[in-house]
Design a protein around this motif. Structure first.
Motif, mmCIF file in Angstrom:
data_model
loop_
_atom_site.group_PDB
_atom_site.id
_atom_site.type_symbol
_atom_site.label_atom_id
_atom_site.label_comp_id
_atom_site.label_asym_id
_atom_site.label_seq_id
_atom_site.Cartn_x
_atom_site.Cartn_y
_atom_site.Cartn_z
ATOM 1 N N GLN A 185 0.762 -1.145 -0.090
ATOM 2 C CA GLN A 185 0.238 0.042 -0.006
ATOM 3 C C GLN A 185 0.836 1.277 0.112
ATOM 4 O OE1 GLN A 185 -3.313 -0.090 -0.208
ATOM 5 N NE2 GLN A 185 -3.484 -2.174 -0.139
ATOM 6 N N PRO A 186 0.462 2.391 -0.605
ATOM 7 C CA PRO A 186 1.179 3.648 -0.499
ATOM 8 C C PRO A 186 1.361 4.040 1.039
ATOM 9 C CG PRO A 186 -0.807 4.004 -2.078
ATOM 10 C CD PRO A 186 -0.913 2.344 -1.153
ATOM 11 N N ASP A 187 2.701 4.740 1.466
ATOM 12 C CA ASP A 187 2.814 4.849 2.536
ATOM 13 C C ASP A 187 1.711 6.115 3.245
ATOM 14 O OD1 ASP A 187 4.159 6.117 4.789
ATOM 15 O OD2 ASP A 187 5.975 6.909 3.609
ATOM 16 N N PRO A 188 1.290 5.646 4.226
ATOM 17 C CA PRO A 188 0.104 6.605 4.810
ATOM 18 C C PRO A 188 0.663 8.001 5.455
ATOM 19 C CG PRO A 188 0.895 4.892 6.592
ATOM 20 C CD PRO A 188 1.556 4.480 5.083
ATOM 21 N N LEU A 207 6.046 9.874 3.792
ATOM 22 C CA LEU A 207 7.419 10.051 3.843
ATOM 23 C C LEU A 207 8.210 9.641 3.183
ATOM 24 C CD1 LEU A 207 7.731 9.536 8.000
ATOM 25 C CD2 LEU A 207 8.008 11.752 6.678
ATOM 26 N N LEU A 208 8.137 8.249 2.642
ATOM 27 C CA LEU A 208 8.870 7.589 1.688
ATOM 28 C C LEU A 208 8.834 8.365 0.177
ATOM 29 C CD1 LEU A 208 8.427 3.818 2.102
ATOM 30 C CD2 LEU A 208 10.494 5.388 2.433
ATOM 31 N N PRO A 209 7.738 8.745 -0.278
ATOM 32 C CA PRO A 209 7.911 9.447 -1.521
ATOM 33 C C PRO A 209 8.151 10.543 -1.279
ATOM 34 C CG PRO A 209 5.479 8.474 -1.078
ATOM 35 C CD PRO A 209 6.390 8.364 0.168
ATOM 36 N N VAL A 210 8.166 11.179 -0.186
ATOM 37 C CA VAL A 210 8.956 12.673 -0.109
ATOM 38 C C VAL A 210 10.534 12.481 0.007
ATOM 39 C CG1 VAL A 210 9.353 14.609 1.416
ATOM 40 C CG2 VAL A 210 6.895 13.771 1.003
ATOM 41 N N MET A 250 7.725 14.008 -10.338
ATOM 42 C CA MET A 250 7.156 12.812 -10.810
ATOM 43 C C MET A 250 7.327 11.661 -9.891
ATOM 44 S SD MET A 250 5.954 13.136 -13.948
ATOM 45 C CE MET A 250 6.085 11.633 -14.700
ATOM 46 N N ILE A 251 8.517 11.615 -9.106
ATOM 47 C CA ILE A 251 8.822 10.426 -8.177
ATOM 48 C C ILE A 251 7.695 10.608 -6.955
ATOM 49 C CG2 ILE A 251 10.404 9.530 -6.433
ATOM 50 C CD1 ILE A 251 11.110 8.783 -9.194
ATOM 51 N N VAL A 252 7.532 11.849 -6.570
ATOM 52 C CA VAL A 252 6.785 12.089 -5.377
ATOM 53 C C VAL A 252 5.264 11.571 -5.644
ATOM 54 C CG1 VAL A 252 5.737 13.425 -3.892
ATOM 55 C CG2 VAL A 252 7.864 13.838 -4.309
ATOM 56 N N VAL A 253 4.588 12.321 -7.046
ATOM 57 C CA VAL A 253 3.399 11.884 -7.494
ATOM 58 C C VAL A 253 3.069 10.383 -7.648
ATOM 59 C CG1 VAL A 253 1.640 12.112 -9.225
ATOM 60 C CG2 VAL A 253 3.192 14.056 -8.631
ATOM 61 N N VAL A 312 3.037 8.387 -4.024
ATOM 62 C CA VAL A 312 1.851 8.450 -3.365
ATOM 63 C C VAL A 312 0.770 7.741 -3.995
ATOM 64 C CG1 VAL A 312 2.418 10.737 -2.477
ATOM 65 C CG2 VAL A 312 0.886 10.606 -4.419
ATOM 66 N N THR A 313 1.049 7.094 -4.762
ATOM 67 C CA THR A 313 -0.178 6.310 -5.377
ATOM 68 C C THR A 313 0.179 4.975 -5.401
ATOM 69 O OG1 THR A 313 0.669 6.897 -7.722
ATOM 70 C CG2 THR A 313 -1.375 8.196 -6.626
ATOM 71 N N LEU A 314 1.490 4.731 -5.674
ATOM 72 C CA LEU A 314 1.981 3.189 -5.747
ATOM 73 C C LEU A 314 2.276 2.559 -4.487
ATOM 74 C CD1 LEU A 314 4.253 3.879 -8.943
ATOM 75 C CD2 LEU A 314 2.058 2.556 -8.812
ATOM 76 N N PRO A 315 2.582 1.394 -4.583
ATOM 77 C CA PRO A 315 2.785 0.397 -3.211
ATOM 78 C C PRO A 315 4.307 1.241 -2.804
ATOM 79 C CG PRO A 315 2.091 -0.927 -4.775
ATOM 80 C CD PRO A 315 2.161 0.169 -5.631
#
Length: 245
Positions: free
Chosen positions: A160-163, A166-169, A200-203, A206-209
């Motif tokens: 699941q996406p990071d709730p 933090l990881l995407p950021v 692009m990475i952040v977007v 937040v949607t990918l696992p």
């Protein structure tokens, strides 16, 4: 890179689970072996797929390291020729349009310059073409290994996406620094990548696992360290040598 990221995001959404029975050359010889490796390493690490992703990412990056070194050597050789290449371009510049014959003459002189200096302009592309299939296969291996999505690591579920986002950021920030460290090698009009890629990475993150965001973070940190020693440190030593002379 941006188009590749978008394509991977779209393809992963429709990807079928990978198994030993999955048909196709790409699946059988590229994606499945890396999926098997992720599972095998996780078994050695008490079933932790988070640690498995970290370990396998680092192993793959070390495996690709010689190619990165070769690519950087080629980039340095091309950078050293940049003044002479610009002089040729200025020599044959004729307004907005260039006469076809003049274009051919410029190309001939460029080829002669490469030959005299022992530089192959395509040498920097070959390592990239080898790296991309490996990194794409690993991407799909993470996305299509069903068992990964059933596990958690630290504060997040790998499927699941990071709730906390933090990881995407972190992935976005590390991507920015990674590109910035080599931005001096980019043409001015290409430096916009330094700002587009992190977004692009952040977007995507937040949607990918979260498994994928974890992979990006680990890969980026490795690349930042690698770039410091292969690129930045080299340039610093080169500058010191020139000053001492």
């Amino acid at each position: 890179m941006i188009v590749l990221l978008m394509a991977l995001t779209g393809c992963a959404a429709n990807g079928q689970p990978i198994t030993a029975e999955t048909e196709g050359v790409w699946n059988h010889f590229f994606v499945y072996p890396l999926s098997w490796l992720l599972i095998s390493v996780a078994e050695l690490l008490n079933g932790s797929f988070g640690l498995s992703i970290i370990v396998v990412t680092i192993v793959i990056r070390f495996f690709l390291l010689p190619l990165m070194v070769k690519q950087q050597k080629s980039s340095r050789a091309m950078q050293a020729l940049k003044p002479e290449m610009e002089a040729l371009q200025k020599k044959y510049k004729q307004g907005e349009k260039r006469d076809p014959k003049e274009q051919q003459n410029m190309q001939k002189e460029l080829m002669a310059l490469y030959r005299d200096k022992g530089v192959n302009p395509m040498a920097g592309c070959l390592p990239l073409f080898i790296q991309l299939p490996v990194m794409m296969a690993f991407y799909f291996a993470i996305m299509r290994t069903e068992v990964i999505a059933l596990h958690s690591f630290l504060w997040f579920d790998l499927g699941q996406p990071d709730p906390l986002y933090l990881l995407p950021v972190i992935a976005g920030i590390t991507t920015f620094f990674q590109v910035k460290m080599t931005s001096f090698q980019l043409q001015d009009q290409m430096k916009i990548i330094m700002y587009i890629m992190p977004v692009m990475i952040v977007v995507a993150g937040v949607t990918l696992p979260s498994a994928l965001s974890l992979y990006w973070v680990v890969g980026n940190v490795f690349m930042i360290i690698q770039t410091y020693f292969i690129v930045v440190r080299f340039e610093q030593l080169k500058l010191k040598t020139e000053i001492s002379k």
